[in-house]
Scaffold this motif. Sequence first.
Motif, PDB file in Angstrom:
ATOM      1  N   UNK A 112       2.117  31.029   5.942  1.00 59.61           N
ATOM      2  CA  UNK A 112       0.885  30.767   5.025  1.00 59.61           C
ATOM      3  C   UNK A 112       0.898  31.583   3.621  1.00 59.61           C
ATOM      4  N   UNK A 113       1.785  32.342   3.361  1.00 59.46           N
ATOM      5  CA  UNK A 113       1.478  32.865   2.132  1.00 59.46           C
ATOM      6  C   UNK A 113       2.819  31.827   1.013  1.00 59.46           C
ATOM      7  N   UNK A 114       3.215  31.303   2.403  1.00 56.24           N
ATOM      8  CA  UNK A 114       4.259  29.950   1.491  1.00 56.24           C
ATOM      9  C   UNK A 114       5.041  30.783   0.594  1.00 56.24           C
ATOM     10  N   UNK A 115       5.922  31.689   1.774  1.00 59.17           N
ATOM     11  CA  UNK A 115       7.017  32.361   1.548  1.00 59.17           C
ATOM     12  C   UNK A 115       8.545  30.961   2.177  1.00 59.17           C
ATOM     13  N   UNK A 116       8.978  31.220   1.497  1.00 60.90           N
ATOM     14  CA  UNK A 116      10.131  30.192   2.044  1.00 60.90           C
ATOM     15  C   UNK A 116      11.345  31.290   3.763  1.00 60.90           C
ATOM     16  N   UNK A 117      12.339  31.159   4.373  1.00 62.99           N
ATOM     17  CA  UNK A 117      12.581  31.307   5.169  1.00 62.99           C
ATOM     18  C   UNK A 117      13.975  32.205   4.527  1.00 62.99           C
ATOM     19  N   UNK A 118      14.361  31.347   3.119  1.00 60.59           N
ATOM     20  CA  UNK A 118      14.753  32.513   2.521  1.00 60.59           C
ATOM     21  C   UNK A 118      14.535  33.572   1.737  1.00 60.59           C
ATOM     22  N   UNK A 119      13.328  33.219   0.970  1.00 59.50           N
ATOM     23  CA  UNK A 119      12.317  34.387   1.351  1.00 59.50           C
ATOM     24  C   UNK A 119      11.869  35.867   2.192  1.00 59.50           C
ATOM     25  N   UNK A 120      11.449  35.420   3.625  1.00 60.41           N
ATOM     26  CA  UNK A 120      11.551  36.454   4.233  1.00 60.41           C
ATOM     27  C   UNK A 120      12.961  36.201   4.726  1.00 60.41           C
ATOM     28  N   UNK A 121      13.705  36.079   4.760  1.00 64.93           N
ATOM     29  CA  UNK A 121      14.931  36.964   5.205  1.00 64.93           C
ATOM     30  C   UNK A 121      15.194  37.844   4.021  1.00 64.93           C
ATOM     31  N   UNK A 122      15.013  37.816   2.662  1.00 61.15           N
ATOM     32  CA  UNK A 122      15.347  38.134   1.994  1.00 61.15           C
ATOM     33  C   UNK A 122      14.402  40.075   1.633  1.00 61.15           C
ATOM     34  N   UNK A 123      13.144  39.842   2.380  1.00 59.38           N
ATOM     35  CA  UNK A 123      11.918  40.946   2.811  1.00 59.38           C
ATOM     36  C   UNK A 123      12.352  41.636   3.843  1.00 59.38           C
ATOM     37  N   UNK A 124      12.823  41.114   4.553  1.00 63.64           N
ATOM     38  CA  UNK A 124      13.316  41.554   5.592  1.00 63.64           C
ATOM     39  C   UNK A 124      14.795  42.725   5.444  1.00 63.64           C
ATOM     40  N   UNK A 125      15.744  41.695   4.574  1.00 70.23           N
ATOM     41  CA  UNK A 125      16.657  42.678   3.951  1.00 70.23           C
ATOM     42  C   UNK A 125      16.489  44.143   3.252  1.00 70.23           C
ATOM     43  N   UNK A 126      15.719  43.745   2.473  1.00 67.77           N
ATOM     44  CA  UNK A 126      15.042  44.942   1.759  1.00 67.77           C
ATOM     45  C   UNK A 126      14.650  45.563   2.469  1.00 67.77           C
ATOM     46  N   UNK A 127      13.848  45.252   3.323  1.00 65.50           N
ATOM     47  CA  UNK A 127      13.148  46.715   4.299  1.00 65.50           C
ATOM     48  C   UNK A 127      14.354  47.296   4.705  1.00 65.50           C
ATOM     49  N   UNK A 128      15.334  46.849   5.808  1.00 59.99           N
ATOM     50  CA  UNK A 128      16.140  47.016   6.487  1.00 59.99           C
ATOM     51  C   UNK A 128      17.593  48.306   5.679  1.00 59.99           C
ATOM     52  N   UNK A 129      17.397  47.806   4.135  1.00 62.34           N
ATOM     53  CA  UNK A 129      17.845  48.544   3.354  1.00 62.34           C
ATOM     54  C   UNK A 129      17.177  49.737   2.950  1.00 62.34           C
ATOM     55  N   UNK A 130      16.320  50.234   3.096  1.00 62.67           N
ATOM     56  CA  UNK A 130      15.426  50.907   2.969  1.00 62.67           C
ATOM     57  C   UNK A 130      14.990  50.434   2.079  1.00 62.67           C
ATOM     58  N   UNK A 131      14.783  49.850   0.877  1.00 65.97           N
ATOM     59  CA  UNK A 131      14.115  49.479  -0.193  1.00 65.97           C
ATOM     60  C   UNK A 131      12.851  48.984   0.141  1.00 65.97           C
ATOM     61  N   UNK A 132      11.770  49.699  -0.507  1.00 59.70           N
ATOM     62  CA  UNK A 132      10.288  48.425  -0.526  1.00 59.70           C
ATOM     63  C   UNK A 132      10.315  47.385  -1.677  1.00 59.70           C
ATOM     64  N   UNK A 133       8.868  46.621  -1.329  1.00 63.76           N
ATOM     65  CA  UNK A 133       9.190  45.410  -1.988  1.00 63.76           C
ATOM     66  C   UNK A 133       8.435  46.177  -3.813  1.00 63.76           C
ATOM     67  N   UNK A 134       8.175  47.152  -3.227  1.00 64.72           N
ATOM     68  CA  UNK A 134       7.216  48.054  -4.838  1.00 64.72           C
ATOM     69  C   UNK A 134       8.498  48.937  -5.273  1.00 64.72           C
TER      70      UNK A 134
END
Length: 137
Positions: A110-132
Amino acid sequence: MEEQRAGSLRFLIDFSQPLYEQILNQVRSSIAKGEIEMGSKMPSVRDLAQELRMNPNTVMRAYQELERDGLTEKRRGLGTYVTSSSERVDSFREQLALTYIDQFLGQMSSLGLSWEDVQRYIGSKQNGKDDEGGEGA
C-alpha cells in the motif's frame, strides 16, 4: 493502556478496543511464545473477569475462541487448560506468523514498495542501520 494481572497472566488493556479481542490475542500470543506453559490450567472465567474488572461474558467469548483454535480444552469439572499438543501450538504459531507476514506485505504494498525495496529495508535493519541516514534509499 492499563496493565492488569490475573495470577501469572499479564494483560495490557486498551479500553478503546474490543476487550474480548485483546484477551484472545494476548493469550494466543503468550501460548505461541511459550509464556503460558502447555498443559497449564487457565484461570476460571469468573476469576479472570473479576481480576480484569470486566463482564464474565467477555472472558467467556475469548475462552470459546481459544478452544475453537485448539489452544485450550475444557476438562469437565476441572476447568480450562492450555493444550498439551506441541504440534497444535507449533501449527498455530506458523499460522500466526504467516498472517503477520501477509499484513506486513500488504502494508508495504500500500506504500507502493516493491519486494526488492522491502528486502533492502529489512537487510538494512538486520545490519543495524536505520532508515534515517542509512544506505541511500
